[in-house]
Design a protein around this motif. Sequence first.
Motif, PDB file in Angstrom:
ATOM      1  N   LEU A 200       0.827  -1.207   0.000  1.00  0.00           N
ATOM      2  CA  LEU A 200       0.000   0.000   0.000  1.00  0.00           C
ATOM      3  C   LEU A 200       0.858   1.253   0.000  1.00  0.00           C
ATOM      4  CD1 LEU A 200      -2.692  -0.989   2.670  1.00  0.00           C
ATOM      5  CD2 LEU A 200      -2.825  -1.235   0.183  1.00  0.00           C
ATOM      6  N   THR A 227      -8.666  -5.860   1.626  1.00  0.00           N
ATOM      7  CA  THR A 227      -8.928  -5.310   0.292  1.00  0.00           C
ATOM      8  C   THR A 227     -10.156  -4.404   0.253  1.00  0.00           C
ATOM      9  OG1 THR A 227      -7.830  -7.190  -0.768  1.00  0.00           O
ATOM     10  CG2 THR A 227      -9.332  -5.875  -2.131  1.00  0.00           C
ATOM     11  N   PRO A 228     -11.342  -4.854   0.726  1.00  0.00           N
ATOM     12  CA  PRO A 228     -12.505  -3.955   0.651  1.00  0.00           C
ATOM     13  C   PRO A 228     -12.380  -2.725   1.553  1.00  0.00           C
ATOM     14  CG  PRO A 228     -13.050  -5.977   1.850  1.00  0.00           C
ATOM     15  CD  PRO A 228     -11.714  -6.195   1.214  1.00  0.00           C
ATOM     16  N   LYS A 229     -11.742  -2.862   2.700  1.00  0.00           N
ATOM     17  CA  LYS A 229     -11.618  -1.713   3.607  1.00  0.00           C
ATOM     18  C   LYS A 229     -10.615  -0.702   3.095  1.00  0.00           C
ATOM     19  CE  LYS A 229     -13.209  -4.154   7.725  1.00  0.00           C
ATOM     20  NZ  LYS A 229     -12.860  -4.740   9.045  1.00  0.00           N
ATOM     21  N   LYS A 231      -9.926  -0.254  -0.079  1.00  0.00           N
ATOM     22  CA  LYS A 231     -10.589   0.341  -1.246  1.00  0.00           C
ATOM     23  C   LYS A 231     -11.543   1.453  -0.813  1.00  0.00           C
ATOM     24  CE  LYS A 231     -13.670  -0.914  -5.104  1.00  0.00           C
ATOM     25  NZ  LYS A 231     -12.849  -0.351  -6.199  1.00  0.00           N
ATOM     26  N   TYR A 232     -12.355   1.187   0.209  1.00  0.00           N
ATOM     27  CA  TYR A 232     -13.312   2.188   0.676  1.00  0.00           C
ATOM     28  C   TYR A 232     -12.577   3.378   1.292  1.00  0.00           C
ATOM     29  CZ  TYR A 232     -17.438   4.282   2.775  1.00  0.00           C
ATOM     30  OH  TYR A 232     -18.439   5.168   3.096  1.00  0.00           O
ATOM     31  N   GLU A 235     -10.746   5.284  -1.773  1.00  0.00           N
ATOM     32  CA  GLU A 235     -11.582   5.789  -2.857  1.00  0.00           C
ATOM     33  C   GLU A 235     -12.786   6.602  -2.370  1.00  0.00           C
ATOM     34  OE1 GLU A 235     -12.639   2.626  -5.482  1.00  0.00           O
ATOM     35  OE2 GLU A 235     -10.560   2.032  -5.863  1.00  0.00           O
ATOM     36  N   GLU A 236     -13.449   6.146  -1.332  1.00  0.00           N
ATOM     37  CA  GLU A 236     -14.657   6.830  -0.863  1.00  0.00           C
ATOM     38  C   GLU A 236     -14.350   7.854   0.226  1.00  0.00           C
ATOM     39  OE1 GLU A 236     -17.554   6.438  -2.305  1.00  0.00           O
ATOM     40  OE2 GLU A 236     -16.725   4.930  -3.658  1.00  0.00           O
TER      41      GLU A 236
END
Length: 317
Positions: A200, A227-229, A231-232, A235-236
Amino acid sequence: MTTQSHLPTQTFLLISQSPKPSKTPSSSLSFHSHSLPTFTSTSTSDAGILFREKIVYLESLNVNSHKALRLNPNFRSAPLSSLVSVEHCLFSFGIARSAIGRILDMHPQLLTSDPHSNLYPIFDFLLNEVSIPFPDLSKSIIRCPRLLVCSVTDQLKPALSFLRGLGFTGPNSITCQTTLLLVSSVEGTLLPKIRYLQSLGLSYKDVVNMVLRSPGLLTFSIRNNYTPKVKYFLEEMKGDLVELKRFPQYFSFSLEGKIKPRHRVLVEHGFSLPLSEMLKVSDGEFNARLIEMRLRSVEARDGGDQADSHFAVLGSI
């Protein structure tokens, strides 16, 4: 205080107490003096009756006998005395009978293990090499029963060596809360997670500091958690890696249950909070903080003379 075992009267035990190793694993290894009641065996050559006694014994421990037979076929031919010796061994280290049942149901292979060659060496390793205090041994096992089915030589020692090299020494030494890390494969589990965090853009030193502050990082799934955390967050939330270094516990919170809902309500009202302030507080504390920020926002915007607006703010939360 004598601890009593609630074995069914139908069960006939052939031994009165846990067999002790002929050679104590270590001079500092000691055993609880608790004793379990003795049952007298009646002579019988009826295999069906003997098998039924073992099933009743498992039921007394709340162990699923069908699962035990399926996962450990050797249970069918094992004598009842060998099953009881496993219970006595675990009991002697302070593990309550209810917890023993859960452990054996989770890992039925333990039902036919030899305490002398399979179990005592593990307790000896935890006590003398990991330096877990005797009263905490039961906490380690209850927290991670899988320890009892790991090889000391092939799994536990390599993991301990790796973790100590990582920095789990001194005030960061392995405790009964973190002995679960010892069941993880160095090459298959621990290293890949460290490398993922480095990928990262975090330095090795940063990752080590994060792991020492939040050891749970080494237990999370890369695919289902990291991975999903990440990404959020990137990106978000438009987050900065510096904030992850400050608050690595971010990965321990539910993405759908806490991270997304709280971030979205902050965005909706035009606010932001550091990760720790957004996630560590209870729902009630978070809502109170949100109300406070909205009131201050109204006061700052309209000069403070906004009583009616205060009621509107409270009603919209």
